[in-house]
Scaffold this motif. Structure first.
Motif, PDB file in Angstrom:
ATOM      1  N   TYR A 140      36.454  49.649  48.243  1.00 47.65           N
ATOM      2  CA  TYR A 140      36.397  48.375  47.528  1.00 47.65           C
ATOM      3  C   TYR A 140      36.748  47.244  48.491  1.00 47.65           C
ATOM      4  CZ  TYR A 140      35.705  46.607  42.814  1.00 47.65           C
ATOM      5  OH  TYR A 140      35.163  46.039  41.685  1.00 47.65           O
TER       6      TYR A 140
ATOM      7  N   PRO B 248      37.619  43.335  47.755  1.00 52.71           N
ATOM      8  CA  PRO B 248      37.742  42.219  46.818  1.00 52.71           C
ATOM      9  C   PRO B 248      37.589  40.875  47.503  1.00 52.71           C
ATOM     10  CG  PRO B 248      39.901  43.028  47.397  1.00 52.71           C
ATOM     11  CD  PRO B 248      38.916  43.954  48.061  1.00 52.71           C
TER      12      PRO B 248
ATOM     13  N   THR C 149      37.503  36.299  46.495  1.00 52.89           N
ATOM     14  CA  THR C 149      38.080  35.328  45.571  1.00 52.89           C
ATOM     15  C   THR C 149      37.257  35.176  44.298  1.00 52.89           C
ATOM     16  OG1 THR C 149      36.959  33.567  46.809  1.00 52.89           O
ATOM     17  CG2 THR C 149      39.264  34.017  47.367  1.00 52.89           C
TER      18      THR C 149
ATOM     19  N   LEU D 224      38.597  37.812  41.911  1.00 50.70           N
ATOM     20  CA  LEU D 224      39.905  37.461  41.377  1.00 50.70           C
ATOM     21  C   LEU D 224      39.816  36.327  40.366  1.00 50.70           C
ATOM     22  CD1 LEU D 224      40.769  39.311  43.706  1.00 50.70           C
ATOM     23  CD2 LEU D 224      42.637  37.718  44.175  1.00 50.70           C
TER      24      LEU D 224
ATOM     25  N   HIS E 117      46.707  34.239  42.603  1.00 45.32           N
ATOM     26  CA  HIS E 117      45.414  34.916  42.542  1.00 45.32           C
ATOM     27  C   HIS E 117      44.225  34.008  42.847  1.00 45.32           C
ATOM     28  CE1 HIS E 117      47.656  38.251  40.995  1.00 45.32           C
ATOM     29  NE2 HIS E 117      47.951  37.656  39.865  1.00 45.32           N
TER      30      HIS E 117
ATOM     31  N   VAL F  16      45.451  40.351  45.100  1.00 46.99           N
ATOM     32  CA  VAL F  16      44.690  41.088  44.099  1.00 46.99           C
ATOM     33  C   VAL F  16      45.621  41.444  42.939  1.00 46.99           C
ATOM     34  CG1 VAL F  16      43.320  43.166  43.637  1.00 46.99           C
ATOM     35  CG2 VAL F  16      43.159  42.012  45.863  1.00 46.99           C
ATOM     36  N   HIS F  17      45.185  41.215  41.723  1.00 44.98           N
ATOM     37  CA  HIS F  17      45.997  41.483  40.543  1.00 44.98           C
ATOM     38  C   HIS F  17      46.443  42.943  40.500  1.00 44.98           C
ATOM     39  CE1 HIS F  17      43.111  38.283  39.723  1.00 44.98           C
ATOM     40  NE2 HIS F  17      43.875  37.832  38.751  1.00 44.98           N
TER      41      HIS F  17
ATOM     42  N   LEU G  28      44.451  44.746  37.929  1.00 41.45           N
ATOM     43  CA  LEU G  28      43.110  45.077  38.409  1.00 41.45           C
ATOM     44  C   LEU G  28      43.141  46.366  39.223  1.00 41.45           C
ATOM     45  CD1 LEU G  28      40.122  44.478  38.804  1.00 41.45           C
ATOM     46  CD2 LEU G  28      40.741  42.894  40.646  1.00 41.45           C
ATOM     47  N   LEU G  29      44.161  46.546  40.053  1.00 39.54           N
ATOM     48  CA  LEU G  29      44.290  47.795  40.812  1.00 39.54           C
ATOM     49  C   LEU G  29      44.458  48.981  39.868  1.00 39.54           C
ATOM     50  CD1 LEU G  29      46.684  46.683  43.713  1.00 39.54           C
ATOM     51  CD2 LEU G  29      44.194  46.889  43.778  1.00 39.54           C
TER      52      LEU G  29
ATOM     53  N   THR H 118      42.953  39.442  49.249  1.00 41.25           N
ATOM     54  CA  THR H 118      41.514  39.241  49.374  1.00 41.25           C
ATOM     55  C   THR H 118      41.126  39.279  50.853  1.00 41.25           C
ATOM     56  OG1 THR H 118      41.902  36.841  49.361  1.00 41.25           O
ATOM     57  CG2 THR H 118      41.258  37.864  47.287  1.00 41.25           C
TER      58      THR H 118
END
Length: 269
Positions: A161, A163, A165, A168, A182, A199-200, A203-204, A234
Motif C-alpha cells: 500500500y 497512501p 494525501t 487521507l 491527517h 495515516v489514520h 484506516l490501518l 503519507t
C-alpha cells in the motif's frame, strides 16, 4: 442511545476510497467488520473544535486541556454481522478511565464501549482505547521518509500500500475526522513534529482486515482486536502482512522503519 440507518452510500464511497473494484455490499448484505465506523458520525460546530481540529469536549469527559489525543487500539466481538439497509441502535458507555505516568508525563487511558443492535438483538460489541497524553510535545519521528518500496516478508498474506494525501482527505471526510494531523502538512511539522500527514490509525485497522477478506472470503470474523503502535506517514510505502492459523490470523502493518506499526488478531466463527 443513538439511531441510524445503515444506508449503502457510505459503503460504496469507502469502496471507491480504498480502490476496490465495486461496492462490497448491497442492501440486506452483511457490513464488513469495522465498516460501522462510517455511521453514527458526530459533526460538532466549528466553534466547538480545538486548535488541533478535535472537539474540545469528549462525549463523557470534562474538558481535558493541553493534551494530545491518540487512538491506541480496540476490540470487537461480532455475534451476527450488521446488515445494510436496516435501522440500527447504538448504546455507548464509558468502560474505564485509568491514569498512568510515563517518560512523557501523565497519560489518561479512556475505554469507550459501544453496543450495536438490529432487530432487537445485540449483534456487535466494540471497545475503543483512547490515550490523552499531557502537554503538547513533539515526538521522535524521522525527518526523511524512505519511499523506495515495501519491505520484504515471508508472510503468507501480503498486500502493498502507498497512501497519499487524497486518500487521507477522503477517509477523513467519510469518518467526520477533523484532526489536522491527517491533512495539514505545516501543522504536522511545526506543531506535532511529524515529517508528513499521519495515516489514520482506524484506516490501518480497516486495511489489515482486507487480508482475510481477500484470502479467506468465506470465513466470518467472530472477534477482532488491534493495537496501533507507531505512526505511518503519507509518502511511505507499507505492507499489510498476515499469518493465518486454524481458527484465525495475525495481521500487521510494516515499513522499512518498523516491522509492526499496527498489529491485529482475528478469530473466525
Amino acid at each position: 442511545m443513538d439511531e441510524d440507518m445503515l444506508h449503502t452510500g457510505p459503503v460504496a464511497a469507502l469502496s471507491a476510497v480504498l480502490d476496490l473494484p465495486e461496492p462490497v455490499a448491497g442492501a440486506g448484505d452483511p457490513l464488513p467488520p469495522l465498516w460501522h465506523w462510517l455511521y453514527f458520525l458526530n459533526w460538532p460546530a466549528r466553534s466547538e473544535l480545538g486548535p488541533d481540529g478535535h472537539p474540545l469536549h469528549g462525549h463523557f469527559l470534562p474538558p481535558v486541556p493541553a493534551r494530545q489525543r491518540m487512538w491506541a487500539g480496540g476490540r470487537c466481538e461480532i455475534t451476527e454481522p450488521l446488515r445494510l439497509g436496516r435501522p440500527t441502535e447504538r448504546v455507548s458507555s464509558l468502560s474505564a478511565v485509568t491514569v498512568k505516568h510515563g517518560r512523557t508525563g501523565e497519560m489518561l487511558f479512556v475505554t469507550e464501549r459501544r453496543e450495536f443492535r438490529q432487530d432487537g438483538r445485540i449483534r456487535l460489541v466494540e471497545e475503543q482505547d483512547i490515550v490523552y497524553r499531557s502537554g503538547r510535545s513533539k515526538g521522535r519521528h524521522p525527518e526523511v521518509l524512505d519511499e523506495t518500496g515495501t519491505p520484504e516478508s515471508d508472510a503468507q498474506w501480503r498486500l502493498p500500500y502507498h497512501p497519499d494525501t487524497r486518500l487521507l482527505f477522503r477517509f477523513s471526510a467519510l469518518t467526520a475526522n477533523t484532526h489536522r494531523i491527517h491533512y495539514d502538512a505545516p501543522y504536522c511539522r511545526e506543531e506535532e513534529g511529524y515529517p508528513a500527514p499521519v495515516v489514520h490509525g482506524p484506516l490501518l485497522a480497516l486495511l489489515m482486515l482486507e487480508l482475510p477478506r481477500l484470502h479467506a472470503p468465506t470465513r466470518q470474523i467472530r472477534a477482532h482486536s488491534y493495537r496501533l503502535r507507531h505512526p505511518v506517514f503519507t509518502g511511505e510505502h507499507f505492507a499489510l502482512h498476515g499469518t493465518p492459523s486454524g481458527d484465525g490470523a495475525r495481521l500487521s502493518v510494516a515499513t522499512h522503519r518498523q516491522a509492526q506499526h499496527a498489529t491485529s488478531e482475528v478469530i473466525f466463527a
